[in-house]
Scaffold this active site. Structure first.
Site, short mmCIF file in Angstrom:
data_model
loop_
_atom_site.label_atom_id
_atom_site.label_comp_id
_atom_site.label_asym_id
_atom_site.label_seq_id
_atom_site.Cartn_x
_atom_site.Cartn_y
_atom_site.Cartn_z
N ILE A 156 0.79 9.32 2.30
CA ILE A 156 0.03 8.34 2.12
C ILE A 156 -0.97 8.22 3.20
O ILE A 156 -2.33 7.92 2.76
CB ILE A 156 0.95 6.87 1.98
N ASP A 175 0.61 10.32 14.88
CA ASP A 175 1.89 10.73 14.44
C ASP A 175 2.63 11.53 15.23
O ASP A 175 2.30 13.01 15.24
CB ASP A 175 1.71 11.42 13.08
N ALA A 235 2.80 -0.75 4.67
CA ALA A 235 3.84 0.19 5.05
C ALA A 235 5.11 -0.68 4.82
O ALA A 235 5.75 -0.71 3.63
CB ALA A 235 3.68 1.03 6.21
N ARG A 236 5.52 -1.18 5.85
CA ARG A 236 6.74 -2.05 5.98
C ARG A 236 6.64 -3.34 6.96
O ARG A 236 6.03 -3.14 7.93
CB ARG A 236 7.90 -1.12 6.22
N ASP A 260 0.17 -6.19 3.12
CA ASP A 260 0.53 -6.19 1.85
C ASP A 260 2.04 -6.48 2.01
O ASP A 260 2.78 -6.61 0.85
CB ASP A 260 0.31 -4.87 1.15
N GLU A 265 10.25 -10.88 3.39
CA GLU A 265 9.50 -11.11 1.94
C GLU A 265 10.56 -11.84 1.21
O GLU A 265 11.56 -11.46 1.05
CB GLU A 265 9.28 -9.62 1.57
N HIS A 283 3.35 -7.39 -1.53
CA HIS A 283 3.98 -6.33 -1.59
C HIS A 283 3.33 -5.64 -3.04
O HIS A 283 4.39 -5.30 -4.00
CB HIS A 283 5.34 -6.10 -1.45
N GLY A 285 0.96 -3.18 -3.49
CA GLY A 285 0.24 -2.00 -3.25
C GLY A 285 0.84 -0.68 -4.02
O GLY A 285 0.20 0.18 -4.23
#
Length: 323
Positions: A156, A175, A235-236, A260, A265, A283, A285
């Site tokens: 992604i 990364d 992402a999270r 998002d 949640e 959420h 996306g």
């Protein structure tokens, strides 16, 4: 042989597509709203396979309690809700859909970035109040020439980087699981986490949720970012410490935020929603009708392969990095 498959994912999985994918074997699909371990153990007694979403907790106790379980299908990319070590110990394959919603999530992240960059929420709210004045959105800076930081350069993150090419921005990537060679072919520059935070006008999160990334974005990270910087998270939720985020917004230490995903949640008594420079979505996306169909077909076909004694196409490796 007849197989029983429990689907704990009525929101994402397209059941008709799922039944079609299991047409070559005798299988019964049933759905459940169970998400917590104790409820899931009761609901999944005797099943041969489970297909679960991100909110279904497939813990050690769940895996050890289901003697008949042969495979777990994760309808998505992230597997932070599945105890991979226990599954591996018990010889239960876990499969996911690594190419799921790459276009959708990267597009959603880009949409949030552009919305924050052009301060569309503030302008939209003003016009709906009957005001016809651009000046309350000042200052808005030209996007061209600014720097976008990407944290996590899996599929992604790479898709997002490709979408940025036409915007003529500089792109930094953090990364720790990738080398400079892994970044070849992309018009990006490798950076340390602190360098990326300090030098980026926009930061977009694309990491999985692991012990390493939980609260990666906390008070120290927000202090390192420029006061005008915009943070995007598709992402999270728990990658961001929301208490620290609220404090940074109150102090004016961030120029904007697009979220998002949240922790938890759905959020309760949400102070983040009170800030004008925040863009929120539920959420969403991952979503397109195309992605739902592709998701169902991929995870269902891989679960069917395992049940028939074949090797899955997308087994999850517990040692993978941030892919």
């Amino acid at each position: 042989m007849a197989y029983e498959i429990l689907v704990s994912d009525s929101k994402v999985i397209d059941l008709e597509s799922g039944r079609s994918a299991f047409s070559d074997i005798e299988a019964t699909l049933r759905t459940t709203e169970a998400r917590e371990p104790n409820e899931l153990i009761e609901e999944a007694a005797g099943v041969d396979a489970m297909i679960v979403d991100a909110s279904t907790q497939v813990t050690t106790s769940v895996l050890r309690s289901l003697d008949s379980l042969q495979v777990v299908g994760r309808s998505g990319i992230g597997v932070d809700n599945v105890d991979l070590e226990t599954a591996q110990e018990l010889g239960i394959p876990v499969v996911n859909v690594p190419d799921y919603c790459l276009d959708e999530v990267s597009t959603h992240a880009l949409g949030m970035l552009l919305s924050c960059a052009r301060k569309l929420p503030q302008l939209d709210a003003a016009v709906k109040r009957g005001e016809w004045d651009w000046s309350p959105a000042r200052p808005i800076c030209r996007l061209q020439g600014q720097t976008v930081g990407i944290v996590g350069f899996g599929k992604i993150g790479r898709n997002f980087a490709q979408k940025l090419r036409g915007l003529e921005v500089d792109v930094l990537v953090y990364d720790p699981y990738l080398s400079a060679r892994d970044l070849s072919g992309f018009d990006v520059t490798r950076a340390s986490f602190d360098q990326l935070l300090a030098d980026s006008d926009f930061v977009s999160i694309h990491t999985p949720l692991t012990e390493e990334t939980r609260y990666l974005f906390a008070a120290e990270a927000f202090e390192t970012m420029p006061d005008h910087a915009v943070l995007i998270n598709t992402a999270r939720g728990p990658v961001v410490d929301e208490e620290a985020l609220v404090a940074a917004l109150k102090a004016g230490d961030l120029g904007g935020v697009g979220l998002d995903v949240r922790d938890p949640e759905p959020p309760e008594n949400d102070p983040i929603a009170d800030f004008e420079n925040v863009v929120l979505s539920p959420h969403a996306g991952f979503y397109s009708e195309d992605s739902r169909r592709e998701l169902t077909r991929s995870v269902s076909e891989d679960v069917a392969r395992v049940l028939q004694g074949e090797e899955p196409r997308n087994p999850v490796d517990a040692t993978d990095g941030w892919e």
